[in-house]
Motif scaffolding. Structure first.
Motif, PDB file in Angstrom:
ATOM      1  N   GLY A 210     -25.066  11.448 -46.864  1.00  0.00           N
ATOM      2  CA  GLY A 210     -25.913  12.776 -47.062  1.00  0.00           C
ATOM      3  C   GLY A 210     -25.161  13.712 -47.932  1.00  0.00           C
ATOM      4  O   GLY A 210     -26.003  14.337 -48.710  1.00  0.00           O
ATOM      5  N   GLY A 211     -23.988  13.780 -47.926  1.00  0.00           N
ATOM      6  CA  GLY A 211     -23.218  14.985 -48.843  1.00  0.00           C
ATOM      7  C   GLY A 211     -23.497  14.571 -50.350  1.00  0.00           C
ATOM      8  O   GLY A 211     -23.927  15.732 -51.243  1.00  0.00           O
ATOM      9  N   VAL A 212     -23.588  13.414 -50.668  1.00  0.00           N
ATOM     10  CA  VAL A 212     -23.654  13.047 -52.334  1.00  0.00           C
ATOM     11  C   VAL A 212     -25.265  13.368 -52.613  1.00  0.00           C
ATOM     12  O   VAL A 212     -25.251  13.779 -53.596  1.00  0.00           O
ATOM     13  N   VAL A 213     -26.230  12.949 -51.689  1.00  0.00           N
ATOM     14  CA  VAL A 213     -27.561  13.161 -51.978  1.00  0.00           C
ATOM     15  C   VAL A 213     -28.062  14.476 -52.181  1.00  0.00           C
ATOM     16  O   VAL A 213     -28.718  15.157 -52.978  1.00  0.00           O
ATOM     17  N   ILE A 214     -27.485  15.391 -51.391  1.00  0.00           N
ATOM     18  CA  ILE A 214     -27.694  16.888 -51.255  1.00  0.00           C
ATOM     19  C   ILE A 214     -27.130  17.555 -52.380  1.00  0.00           C
ATOM     20  O   ILE A 214     -27.663  18.465 -52.819  1.00  0.00           O
ATOM     21  N   ASP A 215     -25.999  17.136 -52.606  1.00  0.00           N
ATOM     22  CA  ASP A 215     -25.275  17.676 -53.847  1.00  0.00           C
ATOM     23  C   ASP A 215     -26.309  17.656 -55.208  1.00  0.00           C
ATOM     24  O   ASP A 215     -26.363  18.396 -56.033  1.00  0.00           O
ATOM     25  N   LYS A 216     -26.832  16.477 -55.216  1.00  0.00           N
ATOM     26  CA  LYS A 216     -27.647  16.064 -56.418  1.00  0.00           C
ATOM     27  C   LYS A 216     -28.568  16.620 -56.355  1.00  0.00           C
ATOM     28  O   LYS A 216     -29.190  17.171 -57.517  1.00  0.00           O
ATOM     29  N   LEU A 217     -29.338  16.593 -55.388  1.00  0.00           N
ATOM     30  CA  LEU A 217     -30.571  17.307 -55.247  1.00  0.00           C
ATOM     31  C   LEU A 217     -30.480  18.899 -55.417  1.00  0.00           C
ATOM     32  O   LEU A 217     -31.619  19.554 -56.006  1.00  0.00           O
TER      33      LEU A 217
ATOM     34  N   ILE B 208     -37.854  20.327 -51.543  1.00  0.00           N
ATOM     35  CA  ILE B 208     -36.622  19.652 -50.831  1.00  0.00           C
ATOM     36  C   ILE B 208     -35.530  20.187 -51.713  1.00  0.00           C
ATOM     37  O   ILE B 208     -34.265  20.195 -50.989  1.00  0.00           O
ATOM     38  N   GLU B 209     -35.632  20.418 -52.933  1.00  0.00           N
ATOM     39  CA  GLU B 209     -34.284  20.661 -53.887  1.00  0.00           C
ATOM     40  C   GLU B 209     -34.166  22.059 -53.470  1.00  0.00           C
ATOM     41  O   GLU B 209     -32.692  22.420 -53.398  1.00  0.00           O
ATOM     42  N   ASN B 210     -34.896  22.999 -53.366  1.00  0.00           N
ATOM     43  CA  ASN B 210     -34.650  24.358 -52.944  1.00  0.00           C
ATOM     44  C   ASN B 210     -33.998  24.598 -51.695  1.00  0.00           C
ATOM     45  O   ASN B 210     -32.944  25.340 -51.249  1.00  0.00           O
ATOM     46  N   MET B 211     -34.231  23.534 -50.655  1.00  0.00           N
ATOM     47  CA  MET B 211     -33.746  23.643 -49.177  1.00  0.00           C
ATOM     48  C   MET B 211     -32.369  22.866 -49.439  1.00  0.00           C
ATOM     49  O   MET B 211     -31.647  23.638 -48.717  1.00  0.00           O
ATOM     50  N   CYS B 212     -32.065  22.049 -50.133  1.00  0.00           N
ATOM     51  CA  CYS B 212     -30.778  21.539 -50.351  1.00  0.00           C
ATOM     52  C   CYS B 212     -29.787  22.754 -51.053  1.00  0.00           C
ATOM     53  O   CYS B 212     -28.663  22.633 -50.496  1.00  0.00           O
ATOM     54  N   ALA B 213     -30.201  23.237 -51.881  1.00  0.00           N
ATOM     55  CA  ALA B 213     -29.293  24.087 -52.659  1.00  0.00           C
ATOM     56  C   ALA B 213     -29.114  25.183 -51.792  1.00  0.00           C
ATOM     57  O   ALA B 213     -28.043  25.705 -51.550  1.00  0.00           O
ATOM     58  N   SER B 214     -30.074  25.698 -50.868  1.00  0.00           N
ATOM     59  CA  SER B 214     -29.929  26.703 -50.117  1.00  0.00           C
ATOM     60  C   SER B 214     -29.094  26.468 -48.934  1.00  0.00           C
ATOM     61  O   SER B 214     -27.969  27.296 -48.451  1.00  0.00           O
ATOM     62  N   PHE B 215     -29.345  25.307 -48.239  1.00  0.00           N
ATOM     63  CA  PHE B 215     -28.107  24.812 -47.236  1.00  0.00           C
ATOM     64  C   PHE B 215     -26.767  24.691 -47.775  1.00  0.00           C
ATOM     65  O   PHE B 215     -25.809  24.984 -47.070  1.00  0.00           O
ATOM     66  N   GLN B 216     -26.784  23.939 -48.762  1.00  0.00           N
ATOM     67  CA  GLN B 216     -25.513  23.596 -49.363  1.00  0.00           C
ATOM     68  C   GLN B 216     -24.651  24.889 -49.940  1.00  0.00           C
ATOM     69  O   GLN B 216     -23.130  25.171 -49.394  1.00  0.00           O
ATOM     70  N   GLU B 217     -25.209  26.193 -50.297  1.00  0.00           N
ATOM     71  CA  GLU B 217     -24.690  27.282 -50.569  1.00  0.00           C
ATOM     72  C   GLU B 217     -24.197  28.095 -49.369  1.00  0.00           C
ATOM     73  O   GLU B 217     -23.035  28.570 -49.271  1.00  0.00           O
TER      74      GLU B 217
ATOM     75  N   VAL C 250     -15.804  15.840 -48.591  1.00  0.00           N
ATOM     76  CA  VAL C 250     -16.641  17.228 -49.146  1.00  0.00           C
ATOM     77  C   VAL C 250     -15.912  17.652 -50.326  1.00  0.00           C
ATOM     78  O   VAL C 250     -16.467  18.789 -50.971  1.00  0.00           O
ATOM     79  N   ALA C 251     -14.486  17.425 -50.359  1.00  0.00           N
ATOM     80  CA  ALA C 251     -13.762  18.254 -51.642  1.00  0.00           C
ATOM     81  C   ALA C 251     -14.392  17.859 -52.800  1.00  0.00           C
ATOM     82  O   ALA C 251     -14.385  18.345 -53.873  1.00  0.00           O
ATOM     83  N   ALA C 252     -15.437  16.700 -53.001  1.00  0.00           N
ATOM     84  CA  ALA C 252     -16.062  16.192 -53.992  1.00  0.00           C
ATOM     85  C   ALA C 252     -17.263  16.746 -54.450  1.00  0.00           C
ATOM     86  O   ALA C 252     -17.822  17.024 -55.224  1.00  0.00           O
ATOM     87  N   ASN C 253     -17.635  17.874 -53.150  1.00  0.00           N
ATOM     88  CA  ASN C 253     -18.935  18.675 -53.557  1.00  0.00           C
ATOM     89  C   ASN C 253     -18.787  19.776 -54.888  1.00  0.00           C
ATOM     90  O   ASN C 253     -17.638  20.424 -54.856  1.00  0.00           O
ATOM     91  N   SER C 254     -19.543  19.589 -55.500  1.00  0.00           N
ATOM     92  CA  SER C 254     -19.706  20.434 -56.783  1.00  0.00           C
ATOM     93  C   SER C 254     -19.641  21.969 -56.811  1.00  0.00           C
ATOM     94  O   SER C 254     -19.120  22.691 -57.398  1.00  0.00           O
ATOM     95  N   ARG C 255     -20.523  22.225 -55.703  1.00  0.00           N
ATOM     96  CA  ARG C 255     -20.658  23.769 -55.415  1.00  0.00           C
ATOM     97  C   ARG C 255     -19.338  24.246 -54.883  1.00  0.00           C
ATOM     98  O   ARG C 255     -18.928  25.479 -55.244  1.00  0.00           O
ATOM     99  N   LEU C 256     -18.682  23.491 -53.807  1.00  0.00           N
ATOM    100  CA  LEU C 256     -17.450  24.139 -53.434  1.00  0.00           C
ATOM    101  C   LEU C 256     -16.558  24.230 -54.275  1.00  0.00           C
ATOM    102  O   LEU C 256     -15.667  25.007 -54.477  1.00  0.00           O
ATOM    103  N   ARG C 257     -16.309  23.050 -55.260  1.00  0.00           N
ATOM    104  CA  ARG C 257     -15.282  23.152 -56.537  1.00  0.00           C
ATOM    105  C   ARG C 257     -15.765  24.559 -57.149  1.00  0.00           C
ATOM    106  O   ARG C 257     -14.723  25.130 -57.627  1.00  0.00           O
ATOM    107  N   GLU C 258     -17.004  24.549 -57.420  1.00  0.00           N
ATOM    108  CA  GLU C 258     -17.282  25.715 -58.206  1.00  0.00           C
ATOM    109  C   GLU C 258     -16.915  27.228 -57.840  1.00  0.00           C
ATOM    110  O   GLU C 258     -16.347  28.022 -58.268  1.00  0.00           O
ATOM    111  N   MET C 259     -17.221  27.290 -56.369  1.00  0.00           N
ATOM    112  CA  MET C 259     -16.720  28.633 -55.857  1.00  0.00           C
ATOM    113  C   MET C 259     -15.246  28.889 -55.670  1.00  0.00           C
ATOM    114  O   MET C 259     -14.548  29.923 -55.735  1.00  0.00           O
TER     115      MET C 259
END
Length: 340
Positions: free
Chosen positions: A178-185, A235-244, A272-281
């Motif tokens: 799930g982490g990979v898919v949500i990060d992409k969406l 679904i893209e907005n949901m993923c982005a908001s959840f990930q944030e 989860v250290a591969a998550n792009s938003r976490l790395r950016e933050m």
């Protein structure tokens, strides 16, 4: 010193050969994702059976990739905790047997310490520093005093962040992992489209602790209550908001630890250290030095096992061949120190 490291704590059958704790000569990972996708999660029985089927071919491939024969290996290491019991037993038993058969030292390795060591394979990192371990099974903020000595400052009181990603993806039928898919969406979504609750844990005893159960529940069961005006229900907005929200939950606790300890170096590890938003933050904090493993070393791999084992071997440590597996590590609680 060339160490052959075996990792089989979950659903990756992995073997690597690392020289002197840093130089990766080979790194082979056989993923079981296709076998677990239909169930949208790891099935322990399937995982252990696949490890038993694949362990020998994976070790042979690692030796071939390094252009080495077994007589050129100086030691063998394998994960023995924590993880799925059946999976751990396959890798540990194979590793101990291999070490005995070639009359070489054996080291049993803690999977948690290995993830924190992964960044050391490509970076010179002085101790101490703050460690952020985020994966499907763990969410830990800790002070890392040495390669075998960490002090847990905070952890999740319920679900891990990786589990939350997987459960949300499973509910929305997005795919696995799930982490990979949500990060992409999320890259095509707006992180401000929904307002999800950020858990508040009261008291100084929970200053660095995290919770993801409420966030997961809100995303799954109350999604229609949080949409902000003017944003598309996608679904893209949901993923982005959840990930944030998930990443903010992690970083808010981590930055408290930075302030309180005065440590300016953060080392991340785990899937989860591969998550792009976490790395950016984390990278946006210019006052901090944030170090991530390369993407290929964020997930389970044998290189982190072999690299960490070299440190123990260099100190003269050895693990007895009657070493057993442990599915959980009760010592990983807030405020307690853990040593290998």
């Amino acid at each position: 010193m060339r160490v052959l490291g075996i990792e089989s704590s979950c659903d990756e059958t992995a073997c690597a050969i690392v020289e002197d704790g840093r130089k990766i000569l080979s790194n082979v990972v056989a993923t079981q994702i296709p076998f677990h996708q239909i169930y949208k999660g790891v099935v322990p029985e399937i995982a252990s059976r696949k490890h038993a089927e694949w362990i020998l071919p994976v070790v042979k491939e690692a030796l071939n990739e390094a252009s080495l024969s077994l007589d050129k290996i100086d030691a063998v290491a394998a994960t023995n905790r924590p993880g799925l019991m059946g999976s751990l037993m396959v890798g540990l038993t194979f590793g101990k047997t291999l070490a005995w058969s070639i009359n070489k030292p054996f080291i049993a390795v803690n999977h948690i310490l290995a993830h924190l060591y992964a960044s050391h394979l490509e970076n010179d990192i002085p101790y101490p520093y703050l460690g952020l371990l985020v994966s499907g099974g763990h969410s830990i903020i800790c002070k890392v005093n040495n390669f075998d000595d960490i002090e847990v400052l905070g952890t999740t009181v319920d679900d891990s962040v990786g589990e939350a990603f997987d459960k949300v993806a499973k509910f929305y039928d997005l795919g696995y992992p799930g982490g990979v898919v949500i990060d992409k969406l999320s890259k095509n979504g707006n992180p401000h489209a929904l307002t999800f609750p950020v858990p508040k844990l009261n008291g100084e005893n929970h200053r660095y602790d995290m919770s993801f159960s409420g966030l997961k529940t809100a995303v799954i069961h109350q999604r229609d209550l949080f949409w902000n005006e003017g944003y598309e229900h996608s679904i893209e907005n949901m993923c982005a908001s959840f990930q944030e929200t998930a990443c903010k939950t992690l970083t808010s606790r981590l930055f408290k630890a930075v302030k309180d300890t005065g440590l300016k170096t953060i080392v991340a590890g785990g899937g989860v250290a591969a998550n792009s938003r976490l790395r950016e933050m984390l990278s946006n904090r210019t006052d901090l030095k944030c170090i991530f493993p390369p993407l290929k070393l964020c997930g389970d791999n044998g290189a982190m096992i072999a690299g960490l084992a070299w440190n123990f071997l260099s100190r003269g440590d050895r693990s007895p061949l009657n070493t057993t597996c442990c599915a959980r590590i009760p010592q990983f609680k807030r405020g307690l120190k853990f040593q290998q």
